[in-house]
Design an enzyme around this catalytic site. Structure first.
Site, PDB file in Angstrom:
ATOM      1  N   TRP A 152     123.232  90.831  34.003  1.00 62.70           N
ATOM      2  CA  TRP A 152     122.800  91.782  35.013  1.00 62.70           C
ATOM      3  C   TRP A 152     121.823  91.206  36.022  1.00 62.70           C
ATOM      4  O   TRP A 152     121.520  91.822  37.022  1.00 62.70           O
ATOM      5  CB  TRP A 152     122.123  92.982  34.326  1.00 62.70           C
ATOM      6  CG  TRP A 152     121.154  92.574  33.235  1.00 62.70           C
ATOM      7  CD1 TRP A 152     121.439  92.499  31.900  1.00 62.70           C
ATOM      8  CD2 TRP A 152     119.807  92.125  33.384  1.00 62.70           C
ATOM      9  NE1 TRP A 152     120.353  92.040  31.200  1.00 62.70           N
ATOM     10  CE2 TRP A 152     119.326  91.800  32.098  1.00 62.70           C
ATOM     11  CE3 TRP A 152     118.952  91.966  34.473  1.00 62.70           C
ATOM     12  CZ2 TRP A 152     118.043  91.328  31.867  1.00 62.70           C
ATOM     13  CZ3 TRP A 152     117.669  91.484  34.241  1.00 62.70           C
ATOM     14  CH2 TRP A 152     117.236  91.170  32.954  1.00 62.70           C
ATOM     15  N   ASN A 153     121.282  90.019  35.761  1.00 62.47           N
ATOM     16  CA  ASN A 153     120.100  89.635  36.547  1.00 62.47           C
ATOM     17  C   ASN A 153     120.400  89.150  37.961  1.00 62.47           C
ATOM     18  O   ASN A 153     119.553  89.284  38.832  1.00 62.47           O
ATOM     19  CB  ASN A 153     119.257  88.611  35.782  1.00 62.47           C
ATOM     20  CG  ASN A 153     119.969  87.298  35.633  1.00 62.47           C
ATOM     21  OD1 ASN A 153     121.183  87.257  35.444  1.00 62.47           O
ATOM     22  ND2 ASN A 153     119.243  86.212  35.726  1.00 62.47           N
ATOM     23  N   PRO A 177     131.831  92.913  33.787  1.00 60.00           N
ATOM     24  CA  PRO A 177     130.453  92.959  34.303  1.00 60.00           C
ATOM     25  C   PRO A 177     129.493  93.432  33.211  1.00 60.00           C
ATOM     26  O   PRO A 177     129.905  94.002  32.199  1.00 60.00           O
ATOM     27  CB  PRO A 177     130.533  93.997  35.437  1.00 60.00           C
ATOM     28  CG  PRO A 177     131.993  94.163  35.735  1.00 60.00           C
ATOM     29  CD  PRO A 177     132.693  93.892  34.428  1.00 60.00           C
ATOM     30  N   GLY A 227     124.886  84.239  30.262  1.00 58.06           N
ATOM     31  CA  GLY A 227     124.117  85.230  29.520  1.00 58.06           C
ATOM     32  C   GLY A 227     123.162  84.534  28.570  1.00 58.06           C
ATOM     33  O   GLY A 227     122.846  83.345  28.735  1.00 58.06           O
ATOM     34  N   GLU A 249     126.671  79.204  30.677  1.00 57.64           N
ATOM     35  CA  GLU A 249     125.387  79.124  31.410  1.00 57.64           C
ATOM     36  C   GLU A 249     124.434  80.039  30.678  1.00 57.64           C
ATOM     37  O   GLU A 249     124.540  81.260  30.774  1.00 57.64           O
ATOM     38  CB  GLU A 249     125.542  79.643  32.826  1.00 57.64           C
ATOM     39  CG  GLU A 249     126.461  78.882  33.713  1.00 57.64           C
ATOM     40  CD  GLU A 249     126.596  79.632  35.019  1.00 57.64           C
ATOM     41  OE1 GLU A 249     125.604  79.699  35.763  1.00 57.64           O
ATOM     42  OE2 GLU A 249     127.656  80.186  35.280  1.00 57.64           O
ATOM     43  N   LEU A 250     123.498  79.441  29.937  1.00 58.77           N
ATOM     44  CA  LEU A 250     122.689  80.246  29.009  1.00 58.77           C
ATOM     45  C   LEU A 250     121.227  80.283  29.447  1.00 58.77           C
ATOM     46  O   LEU A 250     120.891  80.022  30.582  1.00 58.77           O
ATOM     47  CB  LEU A 250     122.870  79.690  27.597  1.00 58.77           C
ATOM     48  CG  LEU A 250     124.339  79.532  27.143  1.00 58.77           C
ATOM     49  CD1 LEU A 250     124.421  78.942  25.753  1.00 58.77           C
ATOM     50  CD2 LEU A 250     125.091  80.853  27.218  1.00 58.77           C
ATOM     51  N   CYS A 283     117.329  82.920  35.276  1.00 54.29           N
ATOM     52  CA  CYS A 283     117.525  81.946  34.194  1.00 54.29           C
ATOM     53  C   CYS A 283     116.721  80.691  34.441  1.00 54.29           C
ATOM     54  O   CYS A 283     116.170  80.109  33.527  1.00 54.29           O
ATOM     55  CB  CYS A 283     119.001  81.621  34.038  1.00 54.29           C
ATOM     56  SG  CYS A 283     119.769  81.017  35.557  1.00 54.29           S
ATOM     57  N   GLU A 384     111.888  82.521  25.972  1.00 53.00           N
ATOM     58  CA  GLU A 384     112.306  82.808  27.354  1.00 53.00           C
ATOM     59  C   GLU A 384     111.847  84.223  27.658  1.00 53.00           C
ATOM     60  O   GLU A 384     112.480  85.191  27.238  1.00 53.00           O
ATOM     61  CB  GLU A 384     113.826  82.707  27.482  1.00 53.00           C
ATOM     62  CG  GLU A 384     114.285  82.931  28.908  1.00 53.00           C
ATOM     63  CD  GLU A 384     115.781  83.159  29.064  1.00 53.00           C
ATOM     64  OE1 GLU A 384     116.419  83.761  28.182  1.00 53.00           O
ATOM     65  OE2 GLU A 384     116.306  82.745  30.093  1.00 53.00           O
TER      66      GLU A 384
END
Ligand code: NDP
Length: 488
Positions: A152-153, A177, A227, A249-250, A283, A384
């Site tokens: 969502w970011n 989504p 995510g 992509e974490l 991220c 994080e």
């Protein structure tokens, strides 16, 4: 869109809206009492329909000439331009960010479609090699059905960053989504879908069974996931069942290393641009700052003074410079981190000006917070945080700070700040990260064009952007001809 309007959203499979009779609510993170959208809750059966539609469409879409794929993508981007202002407002209301941030997110998404359209032509060329005995061709072919799962970011940029490369290389898509920001993204995707044959773009929604049903489906050949690291591991395990290609992509826990020749008043204005965008929910935001021990107090005061200028408020309030967090979990987590830092004896400064105080408890508002006197091994340093709270950690030597910066399973981005450029480059090479910035923590225009983006260690697998990112969506098919057998 009026303030009161509620968007009702179905799934979109094979160019048809698919309703399920069951809808989940999307609420405004900055005015939680307001429902912004109602979204169809899908099931594993809907996922199967979407994947089968994408698989059927792939059989012809893969043969569409590259120039036509490019033209369709560019036409879709032009149509999105017309919608961009409306999409940015919808995004504020479902996702919570400032209007200028959502405007940038929408713009980044459209830009990325155009970017891959430009890159694809030379990238997709078949390579050919020849000698006396043989001819070798290396073709680049699409993989098939791509499952695209987004958080969502930064939903628009991240979604379009998957859609462009997947479609231009000849794949078809099933996109899921985030339930915390499904509205603007789905509206944009449906707009784009009209420029492609039925089944090329499919959109599914839902929590629980939907994500795993998609990542397990045997007809999905590629998963492009952005995510959290924990979810990424589940996606990776699901992909293993049928040996799918994955791009992950974490999460990240980006260190910023301030060197002893840096001037705090020069560094701080640029550094806060790397810490607080989207209220820290980025991220590759700076998540921990290492400062030479002798500079710590000066640096802390300079940073606090700058952070105190933030005005925390609703995303559509033009006065606001820091928006609320996106969802309850994130809010509870970040508030908990701040509380536990206080209890540990750290110095915690909660700063900024609260706008519209009467609405403060009707959204996930958190004051920008700067923390010092925190151990290198403290929870706030190692986790994080994904919120507007930043710890400063003192260090004594280059070796010590490199060791602290690298003592993490994350390795997304990082930055080094100082005036001796040779020293900064030398230290950069020793940081375990996919990306290192010097004297900034954001990509320049040149970086946008040339920096593959992604993480090492548990921050991910694979890269996005540039031709390196396009390569994630193709297979290589090598063909060799024995010339001797053809001679008369
Ligand atoms: P999550 O990992 O919670 O969710 C991401 C997406 O995965 C959502 O659409 C979610 O939907 C879905 N999902 C959850 N479980 C599964 C599953 N088992 N199988 C398939 N899909 C699943 O992340 P957030 O949305 O909370 O996003 C924040 C995270 O994203 C942060 O860690 C951030 O660092 C990272 N991120 C990384 C970026 C990068 O480039 N490296 C960029 C942006 C964000 P649902 O919950 O409905 O299942």
């Amino acid at each position: 869109m009026t303030k009161e309007s509620v968007i009702k959203l179905d799934m979109f499979i094979n160019h048809k809206d698919v309703s399920t009779g069951k809808y989940f609510e999307v609420r405004d993170p900055g005015r939680y009492s307001e429902v912004v959208g109602l979204v169809a809750t899908g099931s594993a059966a809907n996922v199967n329909d979407a994947v089968c539609a994408a698989h059927a469409a792939f059989q012809s879409w893969k043969n569409v000439p590259l120039n036509e794929r490019v033209e369709r993508l560019l036409a879709a981007a032009a149509e999105l331009d017309k919608l961009s202002a409306e999409l940015a407002v919808t995004l504020v209301r479902e996702q919570g960010m400032l209007l200028r941030e959502t405007t940038r997110d929408v713009g980044n998404g459209i830009k990325s479609l155009r970017e891959v359209a430009t890159l694809a032509e030379s990238f997709m060329q078949t390579e050919e090699f020849e000698d006396e005995e043989s001819v070798v061709r290396v073709e680049k072919v699409p993989r098939g059905v791509v499952a695209a799962i987004v958080p969502w970011n930064a939903p628009m940029g991240l979604t379009m960053g998957k859609v462009g490369p997947a479609l231009v290389t000849g794949n078809t898509l099933v996109i899921k989504p985030s339930p915390f920001a499904p509205l603007a993204t789905s509206q944009a995707l449906k707009t784009i879908a009209a420029f492609f044959p039925p089944g090329v773009i499919n959109i599914i929604h839902g929590e629980g069974e939907v994500g795993p049903a998609l990542t397990r489906h045997p007809l999905v050949r590629k998963i492009s996931f952005t995510g959290g690291t924990t979810t990424g591991k589940a996606v990776m395990a699901a992909a293993a069942e049928s040996v799918k290609s994955i791009t992950l992509e974490l999460g990240g826990n980006d260190p910023a290393i301030i060197l002893d020749d840096a001037v705090p008043s020069d560094v701080v204005p640029e550094l806060i641009k790397g810490i607080f965008p989207r209220s820290g929910q980025v991220c590759y935001a700076v998540k921990r700052v290492y400062v030479p021990a002798g500079m710590l107090d000066t640096f802390f005061e300079t940073l606090c003074e700058a952070v105190d200028q933030f005005k925390v408020g609703y995303g559509l309030d033009e006065r606001a410079t820091l928006a609320p967090l996106n969802n309850r979990n994130q809010y509870d987590f970040v508030k908990g981190l701040i509380e536990r830092a206080k209890q540990s004896g750290a110095t915690v400064r909660e700063l900024g000006k609260k706008l519209d105080v009467a609405n403060w408890n009707n959204g996930y508002y958190v004051s920008p917070t700067v923390v010092k006197d925190v151990a290198p091994s403290a929870e706030l340093v190692l986790t994080e945080q994904f919120g507007p709270v930043i710890p400063l950690i003192p260090y004594e030597s280059e070796e010590q700070v490199l060791q602290m910066a690298n003592s993490t399973e994350y390795g997304l981005a990082s930055s080094i700040w100082g005036r001796d450029v040779d020293r900064a480059f030398r230290l950069s090479s020793r940081i375990e990260a996919g990306v290192t910035f010097i004297n900034s923590h954001a990509r320049t225009a040149l970086g946008e064009r040339h920096m593959p983006f992604g993480g090492v260690k548990q921050s991910g697998i694979g890269r996005v952007r540039t031709t390196v990112g396009l390569a994630e969506y193709i297979e290589y098919h090598a063909i060799s001809l024995n010339k001797k057998a053809c001679r008369p």
